[in-house]
Scaffold this motif. Structure first.
Motif, short mmCIF file in Angstrom:
data_model
loop_
_atom_site.label_atom_id
_atom_site.label_comp_id
_atom_site.label_asym_id
_atom_site.label_seq_id
_atom_site.Cartn_x
_atom_site.Cartn_y
_atom_site.Cartn_z
N TYR A 114 -5.44 33.87 8.01
CA TYR A 114 -6.64 34.71 7.99
C TYR A 114 -6.52 35.79 6.92
N THR A 118 -8.64 35.88 3.37
CA THR A 118 -9.50 37.04 3.11
C THR A 118 -9.17 37.65 1.76
N THR A 121 -10.23 35.39 -1.18
CA THR A 121 -11.67 35.52 -1.41
C THR A 121 -11.95 36.73 -2.29
#
Length: 168
Positions: A114, A118, A121
């Motif tokens: 996760y 993140t 991105t």
């Protein structure tokens, strides 16, 4: 490390977690993961198929929205201080709030994935292109408490390699 584009640091805490990154062009500027001001609750939610659903505040909110019947089939991990203290490094599963068990690597690996997803991105937005991210050199640092045993550290490394490096 001179050719490193990005360094990612992930701290999976017992109550709160955080993730930070820094870019090569400005290594003294350290940024928190977007949408997390400093810390986010170490809470992770998996659906009834045992697939990662959400993390942090979103996991808390999503779990609250489930009916009591739905909650029986979902996996809600919180209170990681209890998980960390009660979990034996040789155990392959950890127990969530209602007593259901899930693979240790899946739980911790999903948290690591996760944070890395993140931050990647964010990296894509910063470099403003859609090139294959595998061609960019990134260093990931997992911050572990000093009280972690060698086997706990090995578990985190395996979780990283299992969920981040070899999953889609």
């Amino acid at each position: 490390m001179s050719d490193t584009l990005m360094v990612i640091a992930i701290d999976i805490g017992t109550s709160y977690s955080s993730g930070f990154y820094s870019f090569r062009n400005d290594p003294k500027e350290i940024n928190a993961v977007e949408y997390f001001y400093d810390k986010v609750p170490t809470v992770v939610l998996f659906d009834k198929r045992k697939e990662f659903h959400s993390f942090g505040y979103k996991a808390v909110d999503n779990y609250k929205q489930l009916s009591d019947e739905e909650k029986r089939y979902w996996y809600y991990f919180k209170d990681f201080h209890k998980i960390s203290n009660e979990h034996k490094p040789t155990e392959l599963e950890v127990t969530e709030c209602s007593g259901k068990r899930l693979e240790t690597y899946k739980v911790y690996g999903s948290i690591i994935k996760y944070f890395t997803d993140t931050m990647l991105t964010k990296l894509r937005r910063v470099i403003n292109c859609d090139i294959g991210i595998t061609r960019i050199r990134i260093h990931v640092v997992l911050i572990v408490p000093p009280v972690f045993s060698r086997s706990n550290k090995s578990m985190l490394q395996k979780a990283f390699h299992t969920k981040v490096l070899f999953s889609g």
